[in-house]
Motif scaffolding. Structure first.
Motif, PDB file in Angstrom:
ATOM      1  N   HIS A 151      -8.171  -3.692  -6.078  1.00 39.81           N
ATOM      2  CA  HIS A 151      -8.140  -3.807  -4.613  1.00 39.81           C
ATOM      3  C   HIS A 151      -9.310  -3.001  -4.048  1.00 39.81           C
ATOM      4  O   HIS A 151      -9.666  -1.949  -4.586  1.00 39.81           O
TER       5      HIS A 151
ATOM      6  N   GLY B  66      -1.521  -7.723   3.631  1.00 46.68           N
ATOM      7  CA  GLY B  66      -1.280  -6.290   3.776  1.00 46.68           C
ATOM      8  C   GLY B  66      -0.333  -6.019   4.930  1.00 46.68           C
ATOM      9  O   GLY B  66       0.888  -6.138   4.817  1.00 46.68           O
ATOM     10  N   GLY B  67      -0.898  -5.695   6.093  1.00 48.51           N
ATOM     11  CA  GLY B  67      -0.106  -5.274   7.256  1.00 48.51           C
ATOM     12  C   GLY B  67       1.073  -6.178   7.586  1.00 48.51           C
ATOM     13  O   GLY B  67       2.194  -5.685   7.817  1.00 48.51           O
TER      14      GLY B  67
ATOM     15  N   SER C 219      -6.321  -9.691   6.897  1.00 48.79           N
ATOM     16  CA  SER C 219      -5.710  -9.908   8.210  1.00 48.79           C
ATOM     17  C   SER C 219      -4.988 -11.252   8.334  1.00 48.79           C
ATOM     18  O   SER C 219      -5.016 -11.884   9.393  1.00 48.79           O
TER      19      SER C 219
ATOM     20  N   LYS D 222       0.844  -1.205   0.000  1.00 49.68           N
ATOM     21  CA  LYS D 222       0.000   0.000   0.000  1.00 49.68           C
ATOM     22  C   LYS D 222       0.879   1.255   0.000  1.00 49.68           C
ATOM     23  O   LYS D 222       1.928   1.261  -0.631  1.00 49.68           O
TER      24      LYS D 222
ATOM     25  N   GLU E 263     -10.952 -11.197  -0.999  1.00 48.00           N
ATOM     26  CA  GLU E 263     -10.655 -10.387   0.178  1.00 48.00           C
ATOM     27  C   GLU E 263     -11.948  -9.811   0.729  1.00 48.00           C
ATOM     28  O   GLU E 263     -12.430  -8.774   0.238  1.00 48.00           O
TER      29      GLU E 263
ATOM     30  N   GLY F 208      -7.363  -5.227   7.075  1.00 46.63           N
ATOM     31  CA  GLY F 208      -6.792  -4.251   8.004  1.00 46.63           C
ATOM     32  C   GLY F 208      -7.559  -4.117   9.305  1.00 46.63           C
ATOM     33  O   GLY F 208      -7.334  -3.186  10.068  1.00 46.63           O
TER      34      GLY F 208
HETATM   35  C1  PEP Z   1      -4.854  -6.176   1.726  1.00 47.31           C
HETATM   36  O1  PEP Z   1      -4.685  -4.972   1.780  1.00 47.31           O
HETATM   37  O2  PEP Z   1      -4.952  -6.736   0.627  1.00 47.31           O
HETATM   38  C2  PEP Z   1      -4.964  -6.900   2.990  1.00 47.31           C
HETATM   39  C3  PEP Z   1      -5.377  -8.132   2.975  1.00 47.31           C
HETATM   40  O3  PEP Z   1      -4.597  -6.202   4.128  1.00 47.31           O
HETATM   41  P1  PEP Z   1      -4.432  -6.840   5.619  1.00 47.31           P
HETATM   42  O4  PEP Z   1      -3.633  -8.095   5.467  1.00 47.31           O
HETATM   43  O5  PEP Z   1      -3.717  -5.780   6.387  1.00 47.31           O
HETATM   44  O6  PEP Z   1      -5.818  -7.106   6.107  1.00 47.31           O
END
Ligand code: PEP
Length: 254
Positions: free
Chosen positions: A97, A235-236, A214, A13, A169, A175
Protein backbone atom coordinates in the motif's frame (compact mmCIF):
# COMPACT_ATOMS: atom_id res chain seq x y z
CA UNK A 1 -18.47 -8.19 -19.34
CA UNK A 2 -15.53 -10.30 -18.22
CA UNK A 3 -15.74 -13.61 -16.30
CA UNK A 4 -13.77 -12.11 -13.45
CA UNK A 5 -15.65 -11.93 -10.14
CA UNK A 6 -15.49 -8.37 -8.80
CA UNK A 7 -13.81 -7.86 -5.44
CA UNK A 8 -14.67 -5.03 -3.07
CA UNK A 9 -12.09 -4.81 -0.29
CA UNK A 10 -12.24 -2.38 2.62
CA UNK A 11 -8.90 -1.19 3.96
CA UNK A 12 -9.51 -0.04 7.52
CA UNK A 13 -5.95 1.21 8.07
CA UNK A 14 -5.40 2.27 11.71
CA UNK A 15 -9.09 2.25 12.60
CA UNK A 16 -11.43 0.13 14.73
CA UNK A 17 -10.78 -1.68 17.98
CA UNK A 18 -12.18 -5.21 18.24
CA UNK A 19 -15.37 -3.84 19.81
CA UNK A 20 -15.82 -1.33 16.97
CA UNK A 21 -15.05 -3.98 14.37
CA UNK A 22 -17.72 -6.26 15.88
CA UNK A 23 -20.29 -3.48 15.69
CA UNK A 24 -19.37 -2.86 12.06
CA UNK A 25 -19.54 -6.49 10.99
CA UNK A 26 -22.93 -7.10 12.64
CA UNK A 27 -24.27 -4.16 10.63
CA UNK A 28 -22.54 -5.18 7.39
CA UNK A 29 -23.39 -8.90 7.19
CA UNK A 30 -27.16 -8.54 6.61
CA UNK A 31 -26.51 -5.75 4.08
CA UNK A 32 -24.28 -7.91 1.82
CA UNK A 33 -25.81 -11.35 2.37
CA UNK A 34 -27.46 -11.36 -1.05
CA UNK A 35 -24.53 -9.95 -3.01
CA UNK A 36 -24.07 -13.12 -5.06
CA UNK A 37 -21.38 -12.69 -7.65
CA UNK A 38 -19.29 -10.17 -5.71
CA UNK A 39 -16.37 -11.08 -3.47
CA UNK A 40 -16.24 -8.90 -0.34
CA UNK A 41 -13.27 -8.51 2.00
CA UNK A 42 -12.51 -6.40 5.03
CA UNK A 43 -8.92 -5.63 6.07
CA UNK A 44 -8.86 -4.88 9.81
CA UNK A 45 -5.82 -4.24 12.01
CA UNK A 46 -3.84 -7.30 13.10
CA UNK A 47 -5.46 -7.25 16.54
CA UNK A 48 -9.00 -7.54 15.15
CA UNK A 49 -8.25 -10.27 12.57
CA UNK A 50 -9.15 -13.27 14.70
CA UNK A 51 -12.39 -11.75 15.96
CA UNK A 52 -13.41 -10.80 12.41
CA UNK A 53 -12.60 -14.27 11.07
CA UNK A 54 -14.84 -15.76 13.78
CA UNK A 55 -17.65 -13.28 13.17
CA UNK A 56 -17.63 -13.74 9.37
CA UNK A 57 -17.44 -17.56 9.32
CA UNK A 58 -20.07 -18.94 6.96
CA UNK A 59 -20.74 -15.51 5.45
CA UNK A 60 -19.64 -14.09 2.10
CA UNK A 61 -17.18 -11.68 3.73
CA UNK A 62 -13.49 -12.62 3.73
CA UNK A 63 -10.89 -11.18 6.09
CA UNK A 64 -7.57 -9.91 4.74
CA UNK A 65 -4.59 -8.42 6.60
CA UNK A 66 -3.00 -5.06 5.74
CA UNK A 67 0.62 -6.23 5.58
CA UNK A 68 2.93 -9.16 6.29
CA UNK A 69 6.64 -9.89 6.31
CA UNK A 70 8.21 -12.03 3.61
CA UNK A 71 10.19 -14.25 5.99
CA UNK A 72 8.74 -17.35 7.68
CA UNK A 73 10.34 -16.38 10.97
CA UNK A 74 13.36 -14.52 12.30
CA UNK A 75 14.60 -11.42 14.09
CA UNK A 76 12.05 -8.97 12.65
CA UNK A 77 10.54 -7.19 15.63
CA UNK A 78 6.96 -6.09 15.13
CA UNK A 79 6.37 -8.14 11.98
CA UNK A 80 3.88 -10.90 11.15
CA UNK A 81 4.43 -13.89 8.82
CA UNK A 82 2.15 -15.52 6.25
CA UNK A 83 1.82 -18.61 8.49
CA UNK A 84 0.66 -16.43 11.39
CA UNK A 85 -2.12 -15.11 9.15
CA UNK A 86 -3.20 -18.46 7.71
CA UNK A 87 -3.25 -19.94 11.23
CA UNK A 88 -6.09 -17.48 11.91
CA UNK A 89 -7.85 -18.41 8.62
CA UNK A 90 -7.12 -14.99 7.14
CA UNK A 91 -7.76 -15.20 3.39
CA UNK A 92 -5.50 -12.55 1.89
CA UNK A 93 -3.21 -9.62 2.50
CA UNK A 94 -2.72 -6.10 1.15
CA UNK A 95 0.90 -5.67 0.05
CA UNK A 96 2.73 -2.48 -0.90
CA UNK A 97 0.00 0.00 0.00
CA UNK A 98 1.32 3.48 -0.78
CA UNK A 99 1.19 4.38 2.92
CA UNK A 100 3.51 1.45 3.69
CA UNK A 101 5.76 2.48 0.81
CA UNK A 102 5.85 6.17 1.75
CA UNK A 103 5.69 6.10 5.55
CA UNK A 104 7.35 2.77 6.37
CA UNK A 105 9.91 2.48 3.56
CA UNK A 106 8.37 -0.60 1.95
CA UNK A 107 10.46 -1.43 -1.13
CA UNK A 108 9.76 -3.12 -4.44
CA UNK A 109 12.54 -5.53 -3.54
CA UNK A 110 10.68 -6.66 -0.41
CA UNK A 111 7.43 -6.87 -2.36
CA UNK A 112 9.07 -9.14 -4.91
CA UNK A 113 9.41 -11.60 -2.02
CA UNK A 114 6.17 -10.84 -0.22
CA UNK A 115 3.86 -11.56 -3.17
CA UNK A 116 5.14 -15.13 -3.82
CA UNK A 117 5.38 -15.78 -0.05
CA UNK A 118 1.70 -14.89 0.33
CA UNK A 119 0.72 -17.08 -2.63
CA UNK A 120 2.78 -20.01 -1.34
CA UNK A 121 0.93 -19.80 1.98
CA UNK A 122 -2.47 -19.77 0.28
CA UNK A 123 -3.19 -16.08 0.84
CA UNK A 124 -4.59 -13.82 -1.87
CA UNK A 125 -2.00 -11.05 -2.33
CA UNK A 126 -3.41 -7.60 -3.15
CA UNK A 127 -0.43 -5.80 -4.67
CA UNK A 128 -0.90 -2.02 -4.64
CA UNK A 129 0.67 0.18 -7.31
CA UNK A 130 0.20 3.79 -8.34
CA UNK A 131 1.82 7.07 -9.25
CA UNK A 132 2.20 10.34 -7.35
CA UNK A 133 0.72 13.59 -8.62
CA UNK A 134 4.18 14.77 -9.73
CA UNK A 135 4.77 11.55 -11.65
CA UNK A 136 1.43 11.89 -13.45
CA UNK A 137 2.11 15.52 -14.31
CA UNK A 138 5.57 14.62 -15.62
CA UNK A 139 4.07 11.92 -17.88
CA UNK A 140 5.72 9.21 -15.79
CA UNK A 141 2.64 7.18 -14.85
CA UNK A 142 3.32 4.23 -17.15
CA UNK A 143 7.00 4.07 -16.25
CA UNK A 144 6.11 3.93 -12.54
CA UNK A 145 3.40 1.30 -13.03
CA UNK A 146 5.67 -0.82 -15.24
CA UNK A 147 8.38 -0.76 -12.60
CA UNK A 148 6.09 -1.58 -9.67
CA UNK A 149 4.15 -4.32 -11.46
CA UNK A 150 7.19 -5.99 -12.97
CA UNK A 151 9.12 -5.92 -9.68
CA UNK A 152 6.20 -7.03 -7.52
CA UNK A 153 5.38 -9.97 -9.80
CA UNK A 154 8.94 -10.87 -10.82
CA UNK A 155 9.10 -14.03 -8.71
CA UNK A 156 5.55 -15.19 -9.29
CA UNK A 157 5.33 -18.16 -11.68
CA UNK A 158 3.54 -17.12 -14.87
CA UNK A 159 0.81 -19.73 -14.39
CA UNK A 160 -0.06 -18.27 -10.95
CA UNK A 161 -0.31 -14.62 -12.01
CA UNK A 162 -4.09 -14.86 -12.23
CA UNK A 163 -4.28 -15.62 -8.49
CA UNK A 164 -2.82 -12.22 -7.63
CA UNK A 165 -5.05 -9.18 -7.20
CA UNK A 166 -3.53 -5.86 -8.25
CA UNK A 167 -4.91 -2.57 -6.92
CA UNK A 168 -4.21 0.51 -9.03
CA UNK A 169 -4.27 3.38 -6.56
CA UNK A 170 -3.11 6.76 -7.82
CA UNK A 171 -1.52 8.24 -4.70
CA UNK A 172 -3.03 11.66 -5.39
CA UNK A 173 -6.50 10.12 -5.10
CA UNK A 174 -6.02 8.27 -1.79
CA UNK A 175 -7.87 9.90 1.07
CA UNK A 176 -7.99 13.21 -0.80
CA UNK A 177 -11.51 13.15 -2.22
CA UNK A 178 -9.95 13.42 -5.69
CA UNK A 179 -11.01 10.52 -7.91
CA UNK A 180 -9.38 9.39 -11.13
CA UNK A 181 -11.62 10.09 -14.09
CA UNK A 182 -13.12 6.96 -15.62
CA UNK A 183 -10.74 7.43 -18.56
CA UNK A 184 -7.67 7.70 -16.28
CA UNK A 185 -8.71 4.62 -14.28
CA UNK A 186 -9.51 2.54 -17.36
CA UNK A 187 -6.30 3.55 -19.18
CA UNK A 188 -4.04 2.79 -16.21
CA UNK A 189 -5.74 -0.50 -15.41
CA UNK A 190 -5.70 -1.63 -19.05
CA UNK A 191 -1.99 -0.77 -19.07
CA UNK A 192 -1.42 -2.91 -15.95
CA UNK A 193 -3.33 -5.78 -17.57
CA UNK A 194 -1.14 -5.46 -20.67
CA UNK A 195 1.93 -5.72 -18.43
CA UNK A 196 0.62 -9.01 -17.05
CA UNK A 197 -0.16 -10.14 -20.61
CA UNK A 198 3.51 -9.62 -21.37
CA UNK A 199 4.11 -12.60 -19.03
CA UNK A 200 0.97 -14.61 -19.87
CA UNK A 201 -2.00 -13.62 -22.03
CA UNK A 202 -4.16 -16.27 -20.40
CA UNK A 203 -3.38 -15.11 -16.86
CA UNK A 204 -3.94 -11.46 -17.83
CA UNK A 205 -7.56 -12.39 -18.57
CA UNK A 206 -7.86 -13.92 -15.09
CA UNK A 207 -6.02 -11.37 -12.96
CA UNK A 208 -8.31 -9.03 -11.06
CA UNK A 209 -7.29 -5.39 -11.09
CA UNK A 210 -9.03 -3.04 -8.66
CA UNK A 211 -9.26 0.73 -8.63
CA UNK A 212 -8.58 2.54 -5.34
CA UNK A 213 -8.66 6.22 -4.47
CA UNK A 214 -11.62 8.01 -2.87
CA UNK A 215 -14.18 5.43 -4.01
CA UNK A 216 -17.53 6.33 -2.45
CA UNK A 217 -21.09 5.12 -2.76
CA UNK A 218 -21.87 7.89 -5.25
CA UNK A 219 -18.96 7.35 -7.67
CA UNK A 220 -18.53 3.56 -7.40
CA UNK A 221 -21.00 2.54 -10.09
CA UNK A 222 -19.30 4.57 -12.82
CA UNK A 223 -15.84 3.22 -11.94
CA UNK A 224 -16.95 -0.38 -11.50
CA UNK A 225 -18.68 -0.39 -14.88
CA UNK A 226 -15.36 0.19 -16.69
CA UNK A 227 -14.32 -2.85 -18.75
CA UNK A 228 -10.96 -3.50 -17.07
CA UNK A 229 -11.93 -2.51 -13.51
CA UNK A 230 -12.61 -5.65 -11.45
CA UNK A 231 -13.53 -4.06 -8.16
CA UNK A 232 -12.33 -1.51 -5.66
CA UNK A 233 -9.97 -1.11 -2.74
CA UNK A 234 -11.84 1.29 -0.48
CA UNK A 235 -10.36 3.24 2.42
CA UNK A 236 -12.48 5.92 4.11
CA UNK A 237 -15.84 4.74 2.78
CA UNK A 238 -15.21 1.20 4.06
CA UNK A 239 -15.39 2.36 7.68
CA UNK A 240 -19.14 2.80 7.56
CA UNK A 241 -21.18 -0.40 6.96
CA UNK A 242 -23.88 1.41 5.01
CA UNK A 243 -21.57 3.14 2.54
CA UNK A 244 -19.42 0.03 2.15
CA UNK A 245 -22.52 -2.06 1.43
CA UNK A 246 -23.64 0.50 -1.16
CA UNK A 247 -20.31 0.10 -2.95
CA UNK A 248 -20.76 -3.69 -2.89
CA UNK A 249 -24.24 -3.17 -4.39
CA UNK A 250 -22.73 -0.99 -7.12
CA UNK A 251 -20.40 -3.86 -8.03
CA UNK A 252 -23.43 -6.10 -8.50
CA UNK A 253 -24.69 -3.75 -11.18
CA UNK A 254 -21.28 -3.07 -12.77
C1 PEP B 1 -6.81 3.18 0.32
O1 PEP B 1 -6.33 3.48 1.40
O2 PEP B 1 -6.45 2.14 -0.25
C2 PEP B 1 -7.78 4.10 -0.26
C3 PEP B 1 -8.14 3.93 -1.50
O3 PEP B 1 -8.28 5.08 0.57
P1 PEP B 1 -9.51 6.09 0.23
O4 PEP B 1 -10.62 5.25 -0.33
O5 PEP B 1 -9.86 6.70 1.55
O6 PEP B 1 -8.98 7.06 -0.77
Amino acid sequence: MSDRTPLIAGNWKLHKTIAEAEQFIQALLPRVSTAEGVDVAICPSFTALEAMVDSTRGSRVAVYAQNMHQADHGAFTGEVSAAMLTELDVGGVILGHSERRELFAETDRALAQKVPAALAAGLVPVLCVGETEEEREAGDTERKLRHQVQEGLARVDAERLGEVVIAYEPIWAIGTGLVATPEQAQDAIAFVRALVAGRSREQAERVRILYGGSVKADNAAELLALPDVDGALVGGASLDPESFAEIVAAALEG
